[in-house]
Scaffold this active site. Sequence first.
Site, PDB file in Angstrom:
ATOM      1  N   SER A   1       0.816  -1.217   0.000  1.00  0.00           N
ATOM      2  CA  SER A   1       0.000   0.000   0.000  1.00  0.00           C
ATOM      3  C   SER A   1       0.846   1.262   0.000  1.00  0.00           C
ATOM      4  O   SER A   1       0.432   2.282  -0.559  1.00  0.00           O
ATOM      5  CB  SER A   1      -0.899   0.033   1.242  1.00  0.00           C
ATOM      6  OG  SER A   1      -1.831  -0.994   1.187  1.00  0.00           O
TER       7      SER A   1
ATOM      8  N   HIS B   1      -2.440  -3.456  -6.726  1.00  0.00           N
ATOM      9  CA  HIS B   1      -2.889  -3.069  -5.376  1.00  0.00           C
ATOM     10  C   HIS B   1      -4.409  -3.152  -5.251  1.00  0.00           C
ATOM     11  O   HIS B   1      -5.144  -2.498  -5.988  1.00  0.00           O
ATOM     12  CB  HIS B   1      -2.420  -1.634  -5.093  1.00  0.00           C
ATOM     13  CG  HIS B   1      -2.811  -1.141  -3.736  1.00  0.00           C
ATOM     14  ND1 HIS B   1      -3.648  -0.071  -3.542  1.00  0.00           N
ATOM     15  CD2 HIS B   1      -2.478  -1.591  -2.496  1.00  0.00           C
ATOM     16  CE1 HIS B   1      -3.804   0.121  -2.248  1.00  0.00           C
ATOM     17  NE2 HIS B   1      -3.118  -0.770  -1.590  1.00  0.00           N
TER      18      HIS B   1
ATOM     19  N   GLU C   1      -5.359  -1.328  -8.567  1.00  0.00           N
ATOM     20  CA  GLU C   1      -4.481  -0.300  -9.129  1.00  0.00           C
ATOM     21  C   GLU C   1      -3.215  -0.984  -9.666  1.00  0.00           C
ATOM     22  O   GLU C   1      -2.573  -1.765  -8.950  1.00  0.00           O
ATOM     23  CB  GLU C   1      -4.163   0.743  -8.057  1.00  0.00           C
ATOM     24  CG  GLU C   1      -5.436   1.486  -7.638  1.00  0.00           C
ATOM     25  CD  GLU C   1      -5.240   2.488  -6.512  1.00  0.00           C
ATOM     26  OE1 GLU C   1      -5.294   3.691  -6.788  1.00  0.00           O
ATOM     27  OE2 GLU C   1      -5.054   2.053  -5.362  1.00  0.00           O
TER      28      GLU C   1
ATOM     29  N   ASN D   1      -5.501   6.412  -2.569  1.00  0.00           N
ATOM     30  CA  ASN D   1      -4.989   6.963  -1.308  1.00  0.00           C
ATOM     31  C   ASN D   1      -4.351   8.337  -1.478  1.00  0.00           C
ATOM     32  O   ASN D   1      -4.249   9.087  -0.513  1.00  0.00           O
ATOM     33  CB  ASN D   1      -4.023   5.987  -0.641  1.00  0.00           C
ATOM     34  CG  ASN D   1      -4.785   4.873   0.048  1.00  0.00           C
ATOM     35  OD1 ASN D   1      -5.956   5.021   0.376  1.00  0.00           O
ATOM     36  ND2 ASN D   1      -4.124   3.741   0.253  1.00  0.00           N
TER      37      ASN D   1
HETATM   38  P1  NAD Z   1      -1.242  -9.395   7.370  1.00  0.00           P
HETATM   39  O1  NAD Z   1      -0.310  -9.152   8.501  1.00  0.00           O
HETATM   40  O2  NAD Z   1      -2.673  -9.675   7.651  1.00  0.00           O
HETATM   41  O3  NAD Z   1      -0.690 -10.612   6.480  1.00  0.00           O
HETATM   42  C1  NAD Z   1       0.657 -10.801   6.167  1.00  0.00           C
HETATM   43  C2  NAD Z   1       0.895 -12.301   5.962  1.00  0.00           C
HETATM   44  O4  NAD Z   1       2.206 -12.483   5.485  1.00  0.00           O
HETATM   45  C3  NAD Z   1       0.750 -13.117   7.248  1.00  0.00           C
HETATM   46  O5  NAD Z   1      -0.110 -14.223   6.996  1.00  0.00           O
HETATM   47  C4  NAD Z   1       2.188 -13.559   7.554  1.00  0.00           C
HETATM   48  O6  NAD Z   1       2.239 -14.836   8.168  1.00  0.00           O
HETATM   49  C5  NAD Z   1       2.769 -13.595   6.160  1.00  0.00           C
HETATM   50  N1  NAD Z   1       4.233 -13.449   6.135  1.00  0.00           N
HETATM   51  C6  NAD Z   1       5.058 -12.882   7.003  1.00  0.00           C
HETATM   52  N2  NAD Z   1       6.335 -12.946   6.562  1.00  0.00           N
HETATM   53  C7  NAD Z   1       6.274 -13.609   5.386  1.00  0.00           C
HETATM   54  C8  NAD Z   1       7.246 -13.992   4.439  1.00  0.00           C
HETATM   55  N3  NAD Z   1       8.525 -13.731   4.641  1.00  0.00           N
HETATM   56  N4  NAD Z   1       6.823 -14.661   3.337  1.00  0.00           N
HETATM   57  C9  NAD Z   1       5.522 -14.931   3.138  1.00  0.00           C
HETATM   58  N5  NAD Z   1       4.564 -14.573   4.006  1.00  0.00           N
HETATM   59  C10 NAD Z   1       4.947 -13.919   5.104  1.00  0.00           C
HETATM   60  O7  NAD Z   1      -1.086  -8.126   6.418  1.00  0.00           O
HETATM   61  P2  NAD Z   1      -2.124  -7.545   5.331  1.00  0.00           P
HETATM   62  O8  NAD Z   1      -2.958  -6.512   5.956  1.00  0.00           O
HETATM   63  O9  NAD Z   1      -2.746  -8.671   4.578  1.00  0.00           O
HETATM   64  O10 NAD Z   1      -1.092  -6.760   4.382  1.00  0.00           O
HETATM   65  C11 NAD Z   1      -0.279  -7.441   3.470  1.00  0.00           C
HETATM   66  C12 NAD Z   1       0.081  -6.500   2.340  1.00  0.00           C
HETATM   67  O11 NAD Z   1      -1.127  -6.047   1.733  1.00  0.00           O
HETATM   68  C13 NAD Z   1       0.839  -5.251   2.784  1.00  0.00           C
HETATM   69  O12 NAD Z   1       1.779  -4.925   1.818  1.00  0.00           O
HETATM   70  C14 NAD Z   1      -0.244  -4.181   2.852  1.00  0.00           C
HETATM   71  O13 NAD Z   1       0.259  -2.886   2.583  1.00  0.00           O
HETATM   72  C15 NAD Z   1      -1.133  -4.632   1.715  1.00  0.00           C
HETATM   73  N6  NAD Z   1      -2.518  -4.139   1.805  1.00  0.00           N
HETATM   74  C16 NAD Z   1      -3.238  -4.274   2.960  1.00  0.00           C
HETATM   75  C17 NAD Z   1      -4.547  -3.778   3.012  1.00  0.00           C
HETATM   76  C18 NAD Z   1      -5.390  -3.915   4.268  1.00  0.00           C
HETATM   77  O14 NAD Z   1      -6.443  -3.253   4.359  1.00  0.00           O
HETATM   78  N7  NAD Z   1      -5.026  -4.748   5.223  1.00  0.00           N
HETATM   79  C19 NAD Z   1      -5.101  -3.158   1.875  1.00  0.00           C
HETATM   80  C20 NAD Z   1      -4.343  -3.076   0.695  1.00  0.00           C
HETATM   81  C21 NAD Z   1      -3.048  -3.569   0.681  1.00  0.00           C
END
Ligand code: NAD
Length: 289
Positions: A123, A144, A156, A195
């Site tokens: 993000s 994204h 995106e 954003n």
């Molecule tokens: P999250 O913490 O819920 O999930 C992350 C996952 O990655 C976990 O299951 C963790 O076990 C795993 N992980 C950790 N280290 C790892 C590795 N080395 N290799 C593979 N997996 C690994 O986080 P999230 O909210 O799902 O965010 C993940 C990405 O998505 C981020 O880049 C975030 O910016 C993006 N994002 C999040 C949202 C949101 O609303 N949560 C929205 C858009 C984008």
Amino acid sequence: MAIDIRKVTVMGAGILGSQIAFQVAYSGFEVTAYDISDAALAGAHHRFAELVATYRDDVPGAAGGKAEQTAAGIVLSADLAVAVKDADLVIEAVPEVLSIKQDTYRRLNEVAPERTIFATNSSTLLPSDMKDFTGRQDKFLALHFSNEIWKRNIAEVMGTSDTDPDVFRAVVDFAGAIGMVPIELHKEKAGYVLNSMLVPFLHSAIALSAGGYADPETVDKTWRIGMGVPLGPFETLDIIGLNTPYNGLANGGEREQKLAAWLKDNYIDKGKLGAESGEGFYRYSGDSV
Ligand code: NAD
């Protein structure tokens, strides 16, 4: 030569990764969800079960077995080499920490086929910050998604100056094929399109209330009626959850840090974290969130 995307691996099956894996599988693609440990995969399994219920309720056509079949069809793996051995596209959704992302791409490049496209769901980080670790700068870009992708269905698409235009086009087409409205960026921009508009807007709303000019209800009412839209900025903040905007503000300059302190003192420290916690700027009954 046309780029064919059929097999997709999602790396990191947390909040967003599980949603992406589910939506891609629901759209008929072969999906593997990779996470770092069996414990993390158990969490993913649980999330898929919740998504089955959500899709049955929210997505037309998902009842009658399709949602269950989707969850059953996703292959779970904690072995990276196995998870990506045949992938046309890897969508990375690991934690938003640059060093973790960079290390992830370094390891991924060692085991993924040469043809595999890598896409980051980051993000706030730019794909340029990670591209040197991918070993394939021409086949790397950002894709994204928004949280709750089955209803907030934009994707995106943002490349770096090194991304092959054919790869960019293939990923735009893929986004459309999984039910997203593709949003194409012509060059890199922190915050993408959504954003870049939303964050300054939300900060302006917080500044109005933190500065004592108008309370959150008044700010929301003004925006809803004046713009003819369903939600005001504080209602939106409640849906996002207050920790995310707090972290963004706390890392900013003097003005932003004052706004962060206002959020912390009046809401976060009182357990008012947004709709999911039952209260933020507004109170929520159990079934309204
Ligand atoms: P999250 O913490 O819920 O999930 C992350 C996952 O990655 C976990 O299951 C963790 O076990 C795993 N992980 C950790 N280290 C790892 C590795 N080395 N290799 C593979 N997996 C690994 O986080 P999230 O909210 O799902 O965010 C993940 C990405 O998505 C981020 O880049 C975030 O910016 C993006 N994002 C999040 C949202 C949101 O609303 N949560 C929205 C858009 C984008």
